[in-house]
Scaffold this motif. Structure first.
Motif, mmCIF file in Angstrom:
data_model
loop_
_atom_site.group_PDB
_atom_site.id
_atom_site.type_symbol
_atom_site.label_atom_id
_atom_site.label_comp_id
_atom_site.label_asym_id
_atom_site.label_seq_id
_atom_site.Cartn_x
_atom_site.Cartn_y
_atom_site.Cartn_z
ATOM 1 N N ALA A 60 12.689 17.149 6.745
ATOM 2 C CA ALA A 60 13.173 16.576 7.997
ATOM 3 C C ALA A 60 12.254 15.484 8.501
ATOM 4 C CB ALA A 60 13.285 17.662 9.065
ATOM 5 N N MET A 99 12.185 15.781 -5.688
ATOM 6 C CA MET A 99 11.759 14.373 -5.723
ATOM 7 C C MET A 99 11.385 13.947 -7.143
ATOM 8 S SD MET A 99 9.556 14.092 -2.224
ATOM 9 C CE MET A 99 10.249 14.807 -0.708
ATOM 10 N N ARG A 120 6.939 5.615 -11.479
ATOM 11 C CA ARG A 120 5.479 5.634 -11.631
ATOM 12 C C ARG A 120 5.034 6.551 -12.769
ATOM 13 N NH1 ARG A 120 3.003 7.195 -6.199
ATOM 14 N NH2 ARG A 120 1.157 6.390 -7.205
ATOM 15 N N GLY A 138 14.119 22.991 -0.150
ATOM 16 C CA GLY A 138 13.952 21.613 -0.566
ATOM 17 C C GLY A 138 14.447 20.611 0.457
ATOM 18 N N VAL A 170 -1.278 6.179 1.070
ATOM 19 C CA VAL A 170 -0.743 6.342 -0.282
ATOM 20 C C VAL A 170 0.691 5.833 -0.409
ATOM 21 C CG1 VAL A 170 -2.195 8.359 -0.713
ATOM 22 C CG2 VAL A 170 0.142 8.660 0.151
ATOM 23 N N GLU A 171 1.083 5.603 -1.648
ATOM 24 C CA GLU A 171 2.417 5.115 -1.932
ATOM 25 C C GLU A 171 3.403 6.270 -2.141
ATOM 26 O OE1 GLU A 171 2.312 2.506 -5.298
ATOM 27 O OE2 GLU A 171 4.505 2.400 -5.391
ATOM 28 N N ALA A 172 2.902 7.395 -2.578
ATOM 29 C CA ALA A 172 3.763 8.543 -2.874
ATOM 30 C C ALA A 172 4.379 9.097 -1.601
ATOM 31 C CB ALA A 172 2.945 9.634 -3.561
ATOM 32 N N PRO A 173 5.564 9.724 -1.709
ATOM 33 C CA PRO A 173 6.091 10.444 -0.543
ATOM 34 C C PRO A 173 5.151 11.597 -0.193
ATOM 35 C CG PRO A 173 7.564 10.722 -2.455
ATOM 36 C CD PRO A 173 6.475 9.788 -2.870
ATOM 37 N N ALA A 207 -2.252 5.043 11.124
ATOM 38 C CA ALA A 207 -1.363 4.859 9.971
ATOM 39 C C ALA A 207 -1.815 3.653 9.138
ATOM 40 C CB ALA A 207 0.085 4.681 10.432
ATOM 41 N N ALA A 255 -0.564 9.722 4.895
ATOM 42 C CA ALA A 255 0.666 8.984 4.607
ATOM 43 C C ALA A 255 0.474 7.485 4.761
ATOM 44 C CB ALA A 255 1.802 9.469 5.504
ATOM 45 N N GLY A 256 -0.497 7.080 5.563
ATOM 46 C CA GLY A 256 -0.765 5.661 5.709
ATOM 47 C C GLY A 256 -1.573 5.077 4.559
ATOM 48 N N PRO A 283 5.337 5.733 8.436
ATOM 49 C CA PRO A 283 6.725 5.880 7.988
ATOM 50 C C PRO A 283 6.827 6.564 6.628
ATOM 51 C CG PRO A 283 6.018 3.597 7.826
ATOM 52 C CD PRO A 283 4.898 4.347 8.480
ATOM 53 N N GLY A 284 7.878 7.347 6.477
ATOM 54 C CA GLY A 284 8.136 7.968 5.196
ATOM 55 C C GLY A 284 7.590 9.374 5.064
ATOM 56 N N LEU A 285 6.896 9.813 6.074
ATOM 57 C CA LEU A 285 6.406 11.191 6.086
ATOM 58 C C LEU A 285 7.580 12.121 6.389
ATOM 59 C CD1 LEU A 285 3.756 12.956 6.158
ATOM 60 C CD2 LEU A 285 3.699 12.536 8.613
ATOM 61 N N VAL A 286 7.704 13.203 5.637
ATOM 62 C CA VAL A 286 8.755 14.186 5.921
ATOM 63 C C VAL A 286 8.110 15.542 6.133
ATOM 64 C CG1 VAL A 286 10.603 12.981 4.669
ATOM 65 C CG2 VAL A 286 9.119 14.600 3.448
ATOM 66 N N ALA A 312 11.003 20.838 -2.364
ATOM 67 C CA ALA A 312 11.290 19.429 -2.108
ATOM 68 C C ALA A 312 10.591 18.541 -3.128
ATOM 69 C CB ALA A 312 10.854 19.069 -0.685
ATOM 70 N N ALA A 349 12.648 5.156 4.981
ATOM 71 C CA ALA A 349 11.327 4.940 4.401
ATOM 72 C C ALA A 349 10.999 6.055 3.398
ATOM 73 C CB ALA A 349 10.268 4.887 5.508
ATOM 74 N N ALA A 350 11.334 7.287 3.765
ATOM 75 C CA ALA A 350 11.085 8.403 2.850
ATOM 76 C C ALA A 350 11.945 8.262 1.595
ATOM 77 C CB ALA A 350 11.376 9.724 3.555
ATOM 78 N N CYS A 409 -1.337 10.307 -7.418
ATOM 79 C CA CYS A 409 -0.261 11.310 -7.426
ATOM 80 C C CYS A 409 1.094 10.658 -7.198
ATOM 81 C CB CYS A 409 -0.505 12.347 -6.324
ATOM 82 S SG CYS A 409 -1.921 13.407 -6.685
ATOM 83 N N ARG A 410 2.120 11.269 -7.763
ATOM 84 C CA ARG A 410 3.482 10.755 -7.583
ATOM 85 C C ARG A 410 4.152 11.369 -6.343
ATOM 86 N NH1 ARG A 410 6.412 12.332 -12.593
ATOM 87 N NH2 ARG A 410 8.019 10.810 -12.138
ATOM 88 N N VAL A 411 3.794 12.604 -6.039
ATOM 89 C CA VAL A 411 4.299 13.276 -4.838
ATOM 90 C C VAL A 411 3.133 14.046 -4.241
ATOM 91 C CG1 VAL A 411 5.884 15.017 -3.917
ATOM 92 C CG2 VAL A 411 6.622 13.574 -5.822
ATOM 93 N N ARG A 436 0.813 -1.214 0.000
ATOM 94 C CA ARG A 436 0.000 0.000 0.000
ATOM 95 C C ARG A 436 0.852 1.272 0.000
ATOM 96 N NH1 ARG A 436 -2.190 -0.791 4.641
ATOM 97 N NH2 ARG A 436 -1.491 1.110 5.610
#
Lengths: 219, 219, 219, 219, 219, 219, 219, 219
Positions: free
Chosen positions: B197, C213, B219, B194, C161-164, D125, C158-159, C193-196, C209, B208-209, C140-142, B17
């Motif tokens: 954090a 990406m 994609r 850009g 979707v696959e995009a950052p 999440a 963030a939980g 995880p992966g959220l910035v 940013a 993970a990011a 979306c890609r980002v 996912r």
């Protein structure tokens, strides 16, 4: 309120005792208080700091007339100017937004008879701007660095030069940088040894410290 | 306590996912809870983070036996390893003290099949250490930067490279730097556009990011 | 003050070096400084941010005449517009109050040639508003997510979707939410995880940013 | 120290006056003080909270013998148990790490004669874990929600149900989440109206509030 | 983890470039890391700071054997000692509790070849203790002042002497003084101009700054 | 900015789903946004909160004409009024300065059809004022307490009554009380069990919680 | 380190100059330092505070032998005891957990020759416990109040009595109350005029203030 | 809003019960509320504090006419003045900027019939200004000290005199001193025993405490 003393006591002896000229911090004072202080000076030299444009214009005409006022730095000189020498003090400002604080330091040095070199807009996000000026900066005997936001300039600069670097965090920024604490903590937490800091926006204090450092060699 | 559900529900679907493998944050869990989670995995792959050496040794022998544990990063792999490719992710650590956090990011990437390049001890107080590695850093597609103290590395690095930079503030330091907030604020207040954090010491989150960013191109 | 350098040094090379166009943060600058910067640009492209309506109106007529100004986002474009492509960037705003920040991100992307999809008023207190748009968001890609108050949107999104996901905490709220730190900490402490995150209200930084990406895939 | 009163005065009347049973907060008390309090109870019912395993084992044997102790929640019952009824109170825990606090609430309710439904590991999440349990949660008359980290569960849950939701932020997390303030602020800043909060880790207080809410219907 | 560089890069050139000897901050390092650093030094001089007694005893015997260790200051010297001169640096400690930090400054100066004068237990609550030593203090060219609690010593001292005063806030105190921020803020907010500050407990940094100030006169 | 959705999505279903009427938080919205929301309501009922007098007067005349505005509480009603019943909700305000917040709670209840009893100026520094009203307060089924400064009212009140007490800290005070955090922490740290809190100045949220508590008895 | 002065200078003159006996704050001192101080006292009277049980047991036997140690308050008396008089000082402790701090105040008064009345466990969540003791409390000439958690006792007490009330916030509590700042701010923000505060846990300071207040009448 | 009580209840009995006259804190009150309070006083004596010049001028003419207003201290007297005696209270202000707060204390004492001695501009950066006035200060029975910035005056003064010293931190300063917390923490963390503090800028509270201390001798 039986005021046992006059409301203010100017420390005319400070310059002799500590090497720093007496200055009046105008921000919390009323125009009437500043008028009275200037009147009491009897021609002696005095530096006024944090005198905003609005506050300057609210002074009595006879006060304003004897002041040499600079709006960018919000400083005013009372009394005769002294001749300037270049003593090797450099002032580095990370961005144009830091110029008011840098200029406060510069005016304080000028009041004390020193002509500083000011290097502006050399923030580290465009590192080459700083590296391009490196020779010039390394030639300085004392450096004052002014930076807001994340204050990364302090560490980079202090790692590159032999002179003591005095960091002045500037209250430039928003979010976590608002108020200048992020820049202050960057200065204090720096991994570059020998960096010292003064309070946020305290250009005057940085100049006072630089003056004291210059005298270390004379004693 | 009539527990209506099992105490834990592993999100085995997460990788599909969101692109990030499911990981177990072990710090607040008891050995018995971790034993149960590992037992319930039935051979599926799982990453364990924040598993201290002491916690690892308190696990049941049958749990420890199936884990591939790394004490520096406090991580463990459960399940088969996957082959590694170099996808252009770089990890930069300001000092040796930042290595545990850098290694947590590295192990997370490794678990997901990516071999990262790690560049250590390039703090900005000795700027040339960083500049010497610049070409290598510029070749990376995504960069993870780990720094404690004043975190000046983040701004300097982000101003020099084209890749997105993920800042991981490290809780390395004392006084105003204690706990990592000075470094975190440096990352967030950075004048280098850009820069993004993650939480203090969150090497896993940075990896993970980075994984999500790599997939942007696919994609 | 013997200013050894001009007061400002625009980093015209930034776009090439870091992939993000040079932008001028106008908040702490005087109208005269902005006039001078625009005059010095000689027709090159420049993005101005944090230019309030009042500040815009205080500019010299010849400056205002060459700017393409947007009051909601407080941004202005200098120089030619570029053609827009849809690169798959989505901007999600939790409430209508978050639109100025979302729009700053949007205008930054527009300046760089990208047409973003903006999804507004999908705060999680009415979860179905977000779930209704899920397919669109997953395409979306980002993703850039803007939220004030408690910032719960960041973790939920963030939980899913696959995009950052780039979290931009907004300084919307009162009491413990005033200033945006509650939302910022929600982004950083997220269990997704992966959220910035970028600084509070930093729509420009989030867009920068996102641009970096996008380029990950091109290298 | 002429102690004019005994060192402690148990408020035996509290249950009648405020609807909440008297409880002893053991954390800052010495074993001797707890022994004395138990001895003075003369068989009356009393709930002991924050009694760590180590503290429990340091009690006099005659004290330990009369206590019904639960190590997970660090609570002990003194006196007869009462029969349990299901009054429609639900307890939701975001992760397994929140179980000690959730269990403190559960034990407090149990001591007062209520059997609660506990739903664990439904952090947002992985949103579907929560949505899968929605019907069950909507059937509850009062909900206690326990979450650490960013506390996004509070807003999502309170937006989905009719019952009052009592948020208990948990001191689970690190970096900006350490100590539980990020979760607390998320609860207070929530855009979901009607959400109320108690102190960090205060499972007992949440249960006390739930008990008071149940009685609203009886008056 | 393909470590592209050795884990540490000692900045042997620092002394020449910045006037401050290279030092190793041992607190976050493992004994193995320190052993490796010492082994790599090949007899060159190195200062180790924040090396607790426990950490010192955990070093490999061959490492410990070559170190000149001082437990009060938690510092160790590696390499030959240099001859000492009195260069006019004074170290003032407000209370006996401030001695470890004062001693760290003193040892750093000693490593660099300077014999400092240390004046201890002259806190301002008993002002005469300080005034009795005034002549001696006024004779110093640079002063380092160490104080915890409310840090009032900094302002009083800086108002009395001509030398630059470097304030080192100490993390001595409890309640609002815990951690040293009250003392730090006292240093920064001081109304005595020319006072500069370093991070809490940073005796090494204060000494490094003093060394740089001494050299101002030599250039 | 291709806005994929209208800028706002009113959650008309909220009342049915959560028991609390939909309300619009006007503080960060422009007059044009509020005009649009009111126009879109098509006669349905809506509560507007944080609508300052200045903001109210900036609305389009056709908007203002359909609103029932109350300046003290800064609230407005849109749509038909409903008949009022006394459901046993009491609102207690520590001082006259707390009345705007108390009145926001009161207006929210009124909008939902409940007539509350308001007891004002019963701060605990003059304890008898509160004790004189005790019988009346004990008769309430739910209590909302509003207090700024040190917020001692919360604990005293919650210790005296059987009803749940919802604490609303008010941003009334200066120095350490400025912004309301001292009162908020007093509510959360209270030793009176069963006390719950909402965000500072959140009279609306307290009323929403009270409404939910009333319904506990009806289910 | 050429220590120019002995490491400590006891202010034997303090009692005469300020009315408060000289005390040694032992927390940050080593056993050797305390041994040296006691040895240097030559039989003069001295109060030792913050001497934990572990620290007491680490002292040299000849030191321990001459000390009158009390573990609850962590204080020790050196020198002859003086006869006690009841001077009308009362000490009020909100809970049993506040007794160590209350006892520190009590021991300090005892050392100075005053027998205080101690009233314990009268927290305001059970208001009648305090009101039952009101006559006794009103008879005191000076009151010291010790409370942790939300510190509501301070305002209630100060509103009921004529004597000056000295608030001592205690570091008792968790969550927002941890460390004692919630209680401290409650004392400072109190709406009860004439309440004064000392640092968190500073029972000694409160007693010193009480002693000074007693002497106001004698001058 | 069925207001069950009048909006305000003046505590006319306070003077008898606590020794401090009833005062109205005007800052958060509307002119109409102040007019109503004055009208309700029926000639009884009342002190109004925090009544800014603008607020005073917004009062109804019949209110203003009966008030004795002082703009510096922002206080007004209602009712007959009482004759003044010198009771030995001294007020010390560190700088001219602290005079508004010092004057609030002075006016409160004046309202209660006491003539205080005010000593201004004796900050410790020019220590001799304070030492010159020492005899005068030592003659006082109670001292109120007002200081902003770093608040070093509190410790120095309290170490020199026998009288109790009440510290009033002033919100004078910028950077880390902004808002007055640096000065407040200096007062609380002071190593001078017996120093007590009131809230930032609380000149009224300091005077109330001084009045209570004076009465200690009379009982």
């Amino acid at each position: 309120m039986t005021l046992e003393s006059p409301e203010f006591q100017i420390d005319w002896d400070r310059a002799r005792r500590t090497g720093v000229p007496e200055a009046i911090f105008c921000e919390p004072k009323t125009p009437a208080q500043i008028d009275a202080i200037v009147a009491a000076s009897s021609g002696r030299r005095l530096l006024l700091t944090r005198l905003t444009d609005a506050a300057y214009r609210a002074l009595a005409p006879r006060t304003a007339a004897v002041l040499d006022y600079d709006p960018l730095s919000r400083t005013a000189f009372l009394g005769e100017r002294v001749a300037l020498t270049d003593s090797g003090i450099g002032i580095v400002a990370a961005g144009t937004s830091d110029l008011p604080v840098a200029r406060e330091a510069d005016r304080t040095l000028e009041f004390a008879g020193h002509r500083a070199r000011v290097v502006a807009d050399v923030g580290v996000a465009g590192l080459w701007r700083l590296l391009d000026r490196l020779e010039e900066l390394r030639a300085c005997r004392v450096l004052i660095a002014v930076a807001g936001m994340e204050g990364a300039l302090f560490s980079v600069l202090a790692g590159l030069v032999e002179a003591p670097v005095i960091a002045v965090p500037a209250s430039v920024g928003y979010g976590v940088a608002a108020g200048g604490k992020a820049a202050l903590y960057a200065a204090l937490a720096s991994c570059a040894p020998g960096l010292v800091a003064v309070n946020i926006d305290n250009g005057f204090g940085a100049a006072a410290a630089a003056l004291k450092m210059l005298r270390v060699g004379d004693r």
